[in-house]
Design a protein around this motif. Structure first.
Motif, PDB file in Angstrom:
ATOM      1  N   ARG A  49       8.432  -9.662 -12.861  1.00 36.73           N
ATOM      2  CA  ARG A  49       7.500  -8.873 -11.993  1.00 36.73           C
ATOM      3  C   ARG A  49       7.683  -8.700 -10.817  1.00 36.73           C
ATOM      4  N   HIS A 103      -0.180  -4.491 -10.080  1.00 35.81           N
ATOM      5  CA  HIS A 103      -0.493  -6.148  -9.150  1.00 35.81           C
ATOM      6  C   HIS A 103      -1.021  -5.668  -8.225  1.00 35.81           C
ATOM      7  N   HIS A 153      -4.062  -5.890  -4.838  1.00 33.53           N
ATOM      8  CA  HIS A 153      -4.909  -6.918  -3.864  1.00 33.53           C
ATOM      9  C   HIS A 153      -6.071  -5.951  -2.742  1.00 33.53           C
ATOM     10  N   GLU A 189       5.860  -6.978  -2.838  1.00 37.29           N
ATOM     11  CA  GLU A 189       4.785  -8.190  -2.359  1.00 37.29           C
ATOM     12  C   GLU A 189       5.635  -9.380  -3.035  1.00 37.29           C
ATOM     13  N   ASP A 190       6.697  -9.432  -3.318  1.00 37.18           N
ATOM     14  CA  ASP A 190       7.189 -10.478  -3.166  1.00 37.18           C
ATOM     15  C   ASP A 190       9.019 -10.687  -2.685  1.00 37.18           C
ATOM     16  N   SER A 220      -6.124  -8.966  -7.872  1.00 33.57           N
ATOM     17  CA  SER A 220      -5.089 -10.171  -7.307  1.00 33.57           C
ATOM     18  C   SER A 220      -6.588 -11.442  -6.852  1.00 33.57           C
ATOM     19  N   THR A 274      -5.007 -12.162 -11.200  1.00 28.38           N
ATOM     20  CA  THR A 274      -4.682 -13.754 -10.819  1.00 28.38           C
ATOM     21  C   THR A 274      -5.445 -14.798 -10.280  1.00 28.38           C
ATOM     22  N   GLY A 277      -5.559 -13.421  -4.904  1.00 31.97           N
ATOM     23  CA  GLY A 277      -5.311 -14.093  -4.446  1.00 31.97           C
ATOM     24  C   GLY A 277      -4.605 -13.899  -2.974  1.00 31.97           C
ATOM     25  N   PHE A 315       3.770 -23.120   1.609  1.00 37.55           N
ATOM     26  CA  PHE A 315       4.012 -21.168   1.986  1.00 37.55           C
ATOM     27  C   PHE A 315       4.980 -21.057   3.418  1.00 37.55           C
ATOM     28  N   TYR A 372      -0.998 -22.554   1.123  1.00 34.33           N
ATOM     29  CA  TYR A 372      -1.928 -21.760   0.819  1.00 34.33           C
ATOM     30  C   TYR A 372      -2.769 -22.488  -0.192  1.00 34.33           C
ATOM     31  N   PHE A 424       8.823 -19.443  -3.624  1.00 26.53           N
ATOM     32  CA  PHE A 424       8.476 -19.409  -2.322  1.00 26.53           C
ATOM     33  C   PHE A 424       9.304 -20.437  -1.596  1.00 26.53           C
ATOM     34  N   ASN A 456      -5.134 -18.378 -10.039  1.00 24.42           N
ATOM     35  CA  ASN A 456      -3.761 -19.203  -8.385  1.00 24.42           C
ATOM     36  C   ASN A 456      -4.819 -21.081  -9.347  1.00 24.42           C
TER      37      ASN A 456
HETATM   38  N1  KMH Z   1       2.307 -12.972  -3.962  1.00 23.19           N
HETATM   39  C1  KMH Z   1       2.256 -14.585  -3.814  1.00 23.19           C
HETATM   40  C2  KMH Z   1       1.408 -15.075  -3.600  1.00 23.19           C
HETATM   41  C3  KMH Z   1      -1.783 -13.893  -6.155  1.00 23.19           C
HETATM   42  O1  KMH Z   1      -1.813 -12.045  -5.675  1.00 23.19           O
HETATM   43  O2  KMH Z   1      -3.346 -14.298  -6.525  1.00 23.19           O
HETATM   44  C4  KMH Z   1       1.803 -14.633  -5.343  1.00 23.19           C
HETATM   45  C5  KMH Z   1       0.127 -13.623  -6.059  1.00 23.19           C
HETATM   46  C6  KMH Z   1      -0.630 -14.082  -6.275  1.00 23.19           C
HETATM   47  O3  KMH Z   1       0.459 -12.743  -6.450  1.00 23.19           O
END
Ligand code: KMH
Ligand code: ZN
Length: 268
Positions: free
Chosen positions: A219, A42, A44, A223-224, A77, A102, A79, A110, A115, A170, A104
């Motif tokens: 996952r 995943h 961004h 990032e998490d 992503s 992704t 998001g 958050f 968000y 979160f 959302n």
């Molecule tokens: N990191 C979170 C906000 C996304 O990128 O579309 C969950 C997420 C959402 O990964």
């Protein structure tokens, strides 16, 4: 043995040690994670400082470098919290090699931030994905978002099999509890797949419980969270390896990218 997939989200917003930022660092980390058992990455659209941006040049270089060495599934992503517009948030969809993205399914707090994913933006991103043959992975932060997904399915914007990801833990949103995850899993329709991400990952047993409840994938990644069950990892590979061990210790087997692609119904 039931097959389970491992997803990795390797790039964190916090600029901590070991967080990959350049195209080369992200690609190398992803390839190493694939060797450790991850079948989907995943990513961004960011610049080399880690800022979410519209410009896809670093993202494209990263995807190209990964593709030369690995058949891991690439997820873009749409998001992330930023000042970007809806159109700017989905430039990943234009990049060759992106197979999943992704989506959302609603807005949530958050911590002190908000968000925002408005219904009209969600429909816009779903249409963009459909037009490009990119499979949405539905990001679920609370139960009402599953209702929204089913509504979009009725409208013809989403297709079977539906892929859900429960994004739990979160601050200010739905916590990562076994009961919460069970409740969400019972709301998804037959034939859909669901996976989990646990923000903060302070409770490793939650991931074990999710697997026992039938999670299609887990996952992990910076990032998490960069820690897992109280242990602070130095790399994403450590997180993937720890989950890979959990999966096999529980008597499941780890899916490779080709099998994950087939199960997710990806066209490529
Ligand atoms: N990191 C979170 C906000 C996304 O990128 O579309 C969950 C997420 C959402 O990964
Ligand atoms: Zn993300």
């Amino acid at each position: 043995m039931r097959p389970v997939a491992i997803y990795v989200a390797p790039v964190g917003a916090e600029l901590i040690e070991g967080n990959p930022l350049t195209a080369r660092e992200i690609a190398e980390e992803t390839i190493a994670c694939a060797r450790a058992g991850a079948s989907l990455v995943h990513l961004h659209v960011r610049d080399e400082q880690g800022k979410l941006v519209e410009d896809t040049s670093v993202f494209k270089q990263t995807v190209d470098m990964i593709r030369r060495e690995s058949d891991i599934i690439i997820q873009g992503s749409t998001g992330g919290m930023s000042d970007l517009s809806a159109a700017q948030r989905c430039t990943a969809l234009q990049v060759d090699g992106v197979e999943v993205a992704t989506l959302n399914l609603g807005s949530t707090n958050f911590g002190e931030g908000v968000y925002i994913n408005s219904p009209s933006d969600i429909r816009y991103w779903a249409r963009e994905m459909k037009a490009r043959g990119i499979k949405p992975e539905l990001q679920i932060f609370e139960p009402g978002m599953i209702e929204t997904a089913l509504q979009l399915f009725q409208e013809g914007l989403l297709e079977d099999p539906l892929l859900f990801n429960f994004a739990l833990g979160f601050p200010g949103a739905m916590p990562a509890t076994v009961k919460g995850c069970l409740y969400l899993s019972e709301l998804v329709p037959d034939g859909a797949h669901w996976s989990v991400l646990h923000h903060g990952m302070d409770d490793f047993s939650f991931l074990a419980a999710a697997l026992a409840m039938g999670a299609f994938a887990i996952r992990v990644g910076f990032e998490d969270s960069h820690s897992i069950g109280g242990y602070t990892a130095k790399s994403n590979v450590e997180l993937v390896s720890r989950v890979a061990r959990l999966v096999t210790d529980l008597g499941y087997r780890i899916m490779n990218p080709a099998e994950t692609r087939r199960q997710l119904g990806l066209k490529s």
